[in-house]
Motif scaffolding. Structure first.
Motif, PDB file in Angstrom:
ATOM      1  N   ARG B 156       0.844  -1.187   0.000  1.00  0.00           N
ATOM      2  CA  ARG B 156       0.000   0.000   0.000  1.00  0.00           C
ATOM      3  C   ARG B 156       0.882   1.241   0.000  1.00  0.00           C
ATOM      4  N   GLY B 157       0.645   2.117  -0.958  1.00  0.00           N
ATOM      5  CA  GLY B 157       1.451   3.327  -1.058  1.00  0.00           C
ATOM      6  C   GLY B 157       0.891   4.421  -0.173  1.00  0.00           C
ATOM      7  N   VAL B 158       1.767   5.326   0.215  1.00  0.00           N
ATOM      8  CA  VAL B 158       1.316   6.481   0.990  1.00  0.00           C
ATOM      9  C   VAL B 158       1.164   7.659   0.034  1.00  0.00           C
ATOM     10  N   ARG B 159       0.893   8.842   0.563  1.00  0.00           N
ATOM     11  CA  ARG B 159       0.782  10.028  -0.263  1.00  0.00           C
ATOM     12  C   ARG B 159       2.196  10.520  -0.553  1.00  0.00           C
ATOM     13  N   VAL B 160       2.502  10.740  -1.829  1.00  0.00           N
ATOM     14  CA  VAL B 160       3.816  11.244  -2.221  1.00  0.00           C
ATOM     15  C   VAL B 160       3.604  12.405  -3.185  1.00  0.00           C
ATOM     16  N   SER B 161       4.279  13.521  -2.946  1.00  0.00           N
ATOM     17  CA  SER B 161       4.126  14.726  -3.768  1.00  0.00           C
ATOM     18  C   SER B 161       2.657  15.108  -3.903  1.00  0.00           C
ATOM     19  N   GLY B 162       1.889  14.903  -2.853  1.00  0.00           N
ATOM     20  CA  GLY B 162       0.484  15.289  -2.871  1.00  0.00           C
ATOM     21  C   GLY B 162      -0.396  14.363  -3.673  1.00  0.00           C
ATOM     22  N   ARG B 163       0.147  13.205  -4.050  1.00  0.00           N
ATOM     23  CA  ARG B 163      -0.653  12.267  -4.852  1.00  0.00           C
ATOM     24  C   ARG B 163      -0.719  10.907  -4.173  1.00  0.00           C
ATOM     25  N   ASN B 164      -1.760  10.184  -4.487  1.00  0.00           N
ATOM     26  CA  ASN B 164      -1.870   8.819  -3.964  1.00  0.00           C
ATOM     27  C   ASN B 164      -0.998   7.890  -4.796  1.00  0.00           C
ATOM     28  N   THR B 165      -0.358   6.961  -4.127  1.00  0.00           N
ATOM     29  CA  THR B 165       0.572   6.099  -4.845  1.00  0.00           C
ATOM     30  C   THR B 165       0.325   4.621  -4.547  1.00  0.00           C
ATOM     31  N   HIS B 166       0.807   3.793  -5.451  1.00  0.00           N
ATOM     32  CA  HIS B 166       0.997   2.373  -5.192  1.00  0.00           C
ATOM     33  C   HIS B 166       2.444   2.198  -4.771  1.00  0.00           C
ATOM     34  N   PHE B 167       2.704   1.149  -4.011  1.00  0.00           N
ATOM     35  CA  PHE B 167       4.069   0.897  -3.585  1.00  0.00           C
ATOM     36  C   PHE B 167       4.547  -0.433  -4.147  1.00  0.00           C
ATOM     37  N   LEU B 168       5.742  -0.422  -4.705  1.00  0.00           N
ATOM     38  CA  LEU B 168       6.341  -1.660  -5.191  1.00  0.00           C
ATOM     39  C   LEU B 168       7.694  -1.845  -4.533  1.00  0.00           C
ATOM     40  N   ARG B 169       8.012  -3.086  -4.261  1.00  0.00           N
ATOM     41  CA  ARG B 169       9.311  -3.393  -3.693  1.00  0.00           C
ATOM     42  C   ARG B 169       9.989  -4.357  -4.649  1.00  0.00           C
ATOM     43  N   ILE B 170      11.193  -4.040  -5.045  1.00  0.00           N
ATOM     44  CA  ILE B 170      11.942  -4.950  -5.913  1.00  0.00           C
ATOM     45  C   ILE B 170      13.008  -5.613  -5.062  1.00  0.00           C
ATOM     46  N   LEU B 171      12.874  -6.924  -4.916  1.00  0.00           N
ATOM     47  CA  LEU B 171      13.758  -7.653  -4.020  1.00  0.00           C
ATOM     48  C   LEU B 171      14.567  -8.645  -4.832  1.00  0.00           C
ATOM     49  N   SER B 172      15.831  -8.780  -4.468  1.00  0.00           N
ATOM     50  CA  SER B 172      16.614  -9.832  -5.099  1.00  0.00           C
ATOM     51  C   SER B 172      16.293 -11.127  -4.369  1.00  0.00           C
TER      52      SER B 172
END
Lengths: 197, 346
Positions: B156-172
């Motif tokens: 779940r993304g938080v608010r970034v630059s005043g916009r709603n976001t999705h969150f992605l994690r790139i894991l090795s």
């Protein structure tokens, strides 16, 4: 403009001047005074930003500035072509994005820390050792080595330059590798055609 | 005989027991995957969504018309810049990045040519459809290119630059590489924030978009950039000499492949070295092998945005540089072995 007049502009903006005559006078000042108008504009913008009304106009201004500056810039080809001779080739590539400078800053920091504080390699490094055993030997031996024969200022500067040259070279090779990949993709896409560049 | 029957019976019971457990597990899996509210659950559907989102981000970076300002931070260093991107009606991509602090450096990419302009040094052009230095080149391609050795997980993304976001994690899949956190605008799929971190979670580099405006057309600031003279294109010396010291790493992190190898001189210092470049599609490692006497650096290892390790192997100076944990570099360097019996020593 004095603080007093800033206050007046602010008050005017907030419609906080009760006396109509004073208000009229303030408006007169505002209309005649260039600086007062700028203050007005700024205050108005602050107000709008605070109320969340301001449209994001900043990038538009920046892009205009960028465009203007690009237009001012001397045509790079003229400057560059002549100097791009054999002797200059060695220095052709500073990593855009200033990787080298960033690297140097980091290295200076690390090296000086090592000089003054013995032992204790970076904490972040340790957990990874547990999962990736390195054959029992201490993998990060920089502390001891640098401690034993503490190098002179000049030696250290020379070492930094050397390390930085590896970092620089690394980023150059990455760019060239990007170019090589691009050329590969294109030659694969149009195998029989010869590159006309 | 009777005994055998009994055994058979027992087996059947355990089989039935097993299959019911499998069924239960499947059911659990199904239930949890349908409950989208749980972040970081690596289920198939989450994985697919995350991959789809990553691919949408890659497309947004290529297709959006936008004007943005951003800040890059690593350590105590802050670098603000403007970032304009657009696509001309004929489909040509154009991108402009201007550093706002320090020397006036710009990167201008039009189609497949990227020019790097600098005030005091030689400007040059690289034939590449990726602007080097801001984001990893892999972010412009589909995730399938990274698939076997990295995984992407949604959250779940938080608010970034005043916009709603999705969150992605790139894991090795191992701890041999750095991880990335990406915050992606829900509306435009634009990348708004990026963190690069060690497997232990220490943040090494961050990008934060501070303003972002999407435009209908190519931003005005770039409407006439096609008229700007381009600096000369960089050509490589094609007749590369083969490596001379024949010392090569016997261990590489999974997925790393050799991209280039040769004997050349290091930029700036001019040291003659054997050079090897390895890549796993997202990050790269350079290995340099040269004369110990000529180089004279002590053994050292430093972890950072770019890690560097220097060590002596078989009387040769081996130096490795790359955006990977210092332990990975050290392991590669330690695994250096002579590959040919008649390896020439200096």
């Amino acid at each position: 403009m004095t603080n007093r007049s800033f206050e007046q502009v602010s008050a005017l903006l907030d419609d906080a001047i009760a006396d109509t005559r004073e208000q009229a006078q303030q408006l007169d000042t505002l209309l005649s005074d260039n600086e007062a108008q700028q203050v007005w504009a700024r205050y108005a913008l602050y107000g709008r930003v605070l109320k969340g009304e301001a449209a994001a106009q900043a990038p538009a201004d920046i892009s205009a500035m960028v465009a203007a500056r690009i237009r001012q810039e001397a045509p790079p080809s003229q400057v560059v072509q002549g100097r791009f001779g054999k002797h200059r080739m060695a220095r052709w590539l500073r990593p855009a994005g200033s990787v080298a400078i960033a690297a140097s800053v980091a290295l200076v920091a690390v090296l000086t820390v090592q000089q003054s504080q013995p032992v204790a390699p970076e904490q972040s490094v340790e957990p990874a050792f547990a999962t990736n055993p390195l054959g029992g030997r201490s993998p990060v031996s920089y502390n001891t080595v640098l401690q034993q024969n503490a190098p002179s200022e000049a030696e250290r500067a020379q070492q930094l330059r050397l390390l930085q040259s590896y970092m620089l070279d690394h980023s150059q090779q990455l760019q060239l590798s990007l170019q090589a990949q691009q050329l590969n993709e294109q030659s694969e896409a149009a195998a029989p055609q010869k590159d006309d560049n | 005989m009777n005994n055998l029957k009994q055994q058979h019976h027992k087996k059947m019971i355990t089989n039935a027991w097993r299959s019911s457990i499998t069924g239960l597990l499947l059911l659990c899996g199904f239930l949890s995957s349908s409950a989208i509210s749980q972040p970081f659950q690596v289920t198939d559907s989450n994985q697919n969504q995350a991959v789809a989102l990553y691919d949408e981000m890659a497309r947004a970076l290529r297709e959006l018309n936008f004007e943005a300002t951003l800040v890059r931070s690593s350590g105590t260093r802050l670098e603000p810049m403007t970032w304009l991107h657009g696509v001309y009606p004929d489909g040509t991509e154009v991108e402009l990045i201007v550093m706002l602090n320090g020397p006036d450096m710009r990167i201008l990419r039009i189609g497949d040519d990227t020019s790097y302009y600098e005030p005091h040094d030689e400007a040059y052009t690289i034939h590449s459809d990726v602007t080097f230095g801001l984001l990893p080149a892999a972010f412009y391609k589909n995730f399938s290119e990274l698939q076997p050795h990295y995984q992407v997980v949604g959250g779940r993304g938080v608010r970034v630059s005043g916009r709603n976001t999705h969150f992605l994690r790139i894991l090795s899949r191992d701890n041999d590489r750095y991880h990335y956190g990406l915050w992606i605008d829900v509306e435009s799929k634009m990348l708004l924030k990026m963190q690069m971190m060690t497997p232990q979670g220490d943040i090494l580099e961050q990008l934060q978009v501070t303003t972002f405006v999407e435009r209908e057309n190519v931003p005005i600031g770039m409407s006439d950039v096609r008229g700007i003279p381009r600096p000369p294109r960089l050509y490589e010396v094609r007749n590369l000499r083969p490596p001379q010291f024949n010392l090569q790493p016997q261990w590489l992190p999974a997925g790393f492949e050799l991209l280039r190898a040769g004997h050349r001189r290091v930029a700036d210092s001019g040291l003659p070295v054997d050079y090897y470049l390895f890549s796993d599609g997202l990050t790269e490692v350079s290995i340099y092998v040269g004369s110990q006497q000529q180089q004279g650096l002590p053994s050292l290892a430093m972890q950072g945005r770019e890690s560097i390790v220097n060590s002596t192997q078989q009387n040769l100076a081996v130096t490795a540089v790359g955006k990977v944990p210092v332990t990975t570099l050290q392991r590669m360097v330690d695994s250096m072995r002579a590959v040919e019996p008649n390896a020439t020593q200096p």
